[in-house]
Design a protein around this motif. Structure first.
Motif, short mmCIF file in Angstrom:
data_model
loop_
_atom_site.label_atom_id
_atom_site.label_comp_id
_atom_site.label_asym_id
_atom_site.label_seq_id
_atom_site.Cartn_x
_atom_site.Cartn_y
_atom_site.Cartn_z
N MET A 135 11.78 14.74 0.64
CA MET A 135 12.82 13.73 0.81
C MET A 135 12.66 13.01 2.14
O MET A 135 12.81 11.79 2.23
CB MET A 135 14.20 14.38 0.72
CG MET A 135 15.35 13.39 0.94
SD MET A 135 15.37 12.04 -0.27
CE MET A 135 15.96 12.93 -1.72
N ALA A 136 12.33 13.78 3.22
CA ALA A 136 12.13 13.18 4.54
C ALA A 136 10.97 12.19 4.51
O ALA A 136 11.04 11.09 5.07
CB ALA A 136 11.89 14.26 5.58
N ARG A 137 9.92 12.62 3.82
CA ARG A 137 8.74 11.73 3.70
C ARG A 137 9.10 10.49 2.90
O ARG A 137 8.71 9.37 3.25
CB ARG A 137 7.62 12.49 3.03
CG ARG A 137 6.36 11.66 2.77
CD ARG A 137 5.31 12.48 2.07
NE ARG A 137 4.15 11.69 1.72
CZ ARG A 137 3.11 12.17 1.06
NH1 ARG A 137 3.08 13.47 0.69
NH2 ARG A 137 2.09 11.40 0.77
N TYR A 138 9.85 10.73 1.83
CA TYR A 138 10.26 9.62 0.98
C TYR A 138 11.12 8.62 1.76
O TYR A 138 10.91 7.41 1.70
CB TYR A 138 11.02 10.17 -0.22
CG TYR A 138 11.63 9.11 -1.09
CD1 TYR A 138 10.84 8.32 -1.91
CD2 TYR A 138 13.02 8.91 -1.10
CE1 TYR A 138 11.39 7.34 -2.72
CE2 TYR A 138 13.59 7.93 -1.91
CZ TYR A 138 12.77 7.15 -2.72
OH TYR A 138 13.32 6.19 -3.52
N ILE A 139 12.06 9.15 2.52
CA ILE A 139 12.95 8.30 3.29
C ILE A 139 12.19 7.53 4.36
O ILE A 139 12.40 6.33 4.55
CB ILE A 139 14.09 9.13 3.91
CG1 ILE A 139 15.04 9.64 2.80
CG2 ILE A 139 14.87 8.32 4.94
CD1 ILE A 139 16.10 10.60 3.30
N GLU A 140 11.29 8.23 5.07
CA GLU A 140 10.54 7.57 6.16
C GLU A 140 9.63 6.47 5.64
O GLU A 140 9.61 5.35 6.18
CB GLU A 140 9.73 8.62 6.93
CG GLU A 140 8.87 8.05 8.05
CD GLU A 140 9.68 7.37 9.15
OE1 GLU A 140 9.07 6.63 9.94
OE2 GLU A 140 10.92 7.55 9.21
N ASN A 141 8.87 6.78 4.60
CA ASN A 141 7.97 5.76 4.05
C ASN A 141 8.73 4.60 3.42
O ASN A 141 8.30 3.44 3.49
CB ASN A 141 7.03 6.38 3.00
CG ASN A 141 5.92 7.20 3.63
OD1 ASN A 141 5.66 7.06 4.82
ND2 ASN A 141 5.29 8.05 2.85
N ALA A 146 0.82 -1.21 0.00
CA ALA A 146 0.00 0.00 0.00
C ALA A 146 0.85 1.26 0.00
O ALA A 146 0.39 2.33 -0.43
CB ALA A 146 -0.93 0.00 1.22
N LEU A 147 2.09 1.16 0.48
CA LEU A 147 2.98 2.33 0.53
C LEU A 147 3.67 2.59 -0.81
O LEU A 147 4.18 3.70 -1.03
CB LEU A 147 4.04 2.12 1.61
CG LEU A 147 3.58 2.28 3.07
CD1 LEU A 147 4.70 1.85 4.01
CD2 LEU A 147 3.16 3.71 3.36
N ILE A 148 3.72 1.61 -1.67
CA ILE A 148 4.46 1.76 -2.93
C ILE A 148 4.00 2.97 -3.75
O ILE A 148 4.84 3.76 -4.20
CB ILE A 148 4.39 0.47 -3.76
CG1 ILE A 148 5.23 -0.63 -3.09
CG2 ILE A 148 4.90 0.70 -5.18
CD1 ILE A 148 5.21 -1.96 -3.82
N PRO A 149 2.68 3.17 -3.98
CA PRO A 149 2.27 4.32 -4.81
C PRO A 149 2.74 5.66 -4.24
O PRO A 149 3.21 6.52 -4.99
CB PRO A 149 0.74 4.22 -4.80
CG PRO A 149 0.46 2.78 -4.55
CD PRO A 149 1.52 2.34 -3.60
N ASP A 150 2.64 5.84 -2.90
CA ASP A 150 3.04 7.11 -2.30
C ASP A 150 4.54 7.32 -2.41
O ASP A 150 5.01 8.41 -2.77
CB ASP A 150 2.62 7.14 -0.83
CG ASP A 150 2.96 8.47 -0.16
OD1 ASP A 150 2.24 9.45 -0.41
OD2 ASP A 150 3.97 8.51 0.58
N VAL A 151 5.31 6.27 -2.10
CA VAL A 151 6.77 6.39 -2.19
C VAL A 151 7.19 6.63 -3.63
O VAL A 151 8.09 7.43 -3.92
CB VAL A 151 7.44 5.11 -1.62
CG1 VAL A 151 8.95 5.20 -1.77
CG2 VAL A 151 7.07 4.94 -0.16
#
Length: 283
Positions: A164-170, A85-90
């Motif tokens: 970038m922070a969101r990308y790294i965390e997810n 489920a996280l793949i689309p957001d990342v």
């Protein structure tokens, strides 16, 4: 009464017996059966009592093992589902960072690897293909390698950029979920392998108990029928083999037909066991 040495005679030899001799042999067989059946029943009951608790214990053990497998499978599936489920957001966050120039220093090798496209392909295969353990293990190992490379790359990409922070965390969460799914899958396979001998023993005991109970039911039924059959042949030996009332039809009808020039049952239908000629005993 017929001698015991005649018990294995063929049809032609049996045909030479008189009705009284044949009835006497059948009566003797019924008397011997009635005498032996109680011992047979006791032995079968003892077998049933021996197998039943063993089966109950192994069923309890198998249920526990099966529950463990189900729990690990659920944990694996839930972790994979959450990670998927996280793949689309990342993926969308990564694409935005690339468009904005936030990922200019992206490792060309990693860029070529097409991280998310590969993960989506792997997930699609796992979800839609009928895979054996070996094929599924290969896909999971491939996924683990991709995630590990992504983790190493992310350590060098932390930045003050919110995206970038969101990308790294997810990405970190997604990676951890996949690792949890991988471990749960390995543990599940091990649990399945440990449960296999338990399942085989359970199946064997179930078959043994089913067979014992089937024989026990048959033996009890034969014992219940014994007195009726004994009374039947005792009465026949006293009153004869003609029609002597309800439940005692004429057993000599075939012999009389042949004596009057008619065809025998053997001539009509081929040879039969002589015991079929007296099947009226259970009527």
């Amino acid at each position: 009464m017929i001698h015991s040495s005649r018990k294995d005679m063929g049809d032609s030899e049996l045909l030479e017996l008189s009705p009284n001799e044949l009835a006497g042999a059948l009566l003797q067989r019924r008397l011997m059966l009635k005498e032996s059946l109680p011992g047979v029943i006791r032995n079968l009951e003892a077998n049933e009592e021996e197998i039943s608790p063993k089966l109950e214990r192994i069923e309890s053990t198998f249920e526990t093992a099966n529950k463990k497998v189900a729990e690990l499978k659920l944990k694996r599936d839930e972790s994979q589902s959450s990670a998927r489920a996280l793949i689309p957001d990342v993926k969308s966050t990564r694409e935005k960072l690339m468009e904005d120039g936030g990922m200019k220093s992206l490792d060309p090798k990693w860029k070529k690897e097409r991280l998310f496209e590969q993960l989506e392909e792997i997930e699609q295969q796992i979800q839609t293909s009928a895979l054996d353990h070996k094929a599924e293990k290969t896909l999971i190992e491939r996924r683990r390698k991709i995630i590990s490379e992504n983790d190493r790359w992310l350590k060098d990409r932390k930045d003050a950029n919110p995206d970038m922070a969101r990308y790294i965390e997810n990405s970190r969460i997604m990676s951890q979920l996949y690792k949890t799914a991988d471990k749960s899958h390995r543990d599940m396979i091990e649990a399945v392998e440990r449960a296999q001998p338990i399942y085989e023993k359970r199946s064997r005991l179930q078959n043994e108990l089913r067979e014992v109970r089937s024989q026990l039911d048959r033996a009890r039924e034969l014992l219940l029928q014994s007195d009726k059959a004994i009374n039947y042949w005792e009465k026949r030996l006293v009153e004869g083999f003609d029609d002597i009332g309800p439940g005692f039809r004429d057993l000599l009808v075939g012999m009389k037909r042949v004596a009057n020039g008619g065809k025998s049952s053997f001539a009509k239908k081929g040879k039969k066991k002589v015991s079929k000629l007296v099947s009226g005993e259970e009527e």
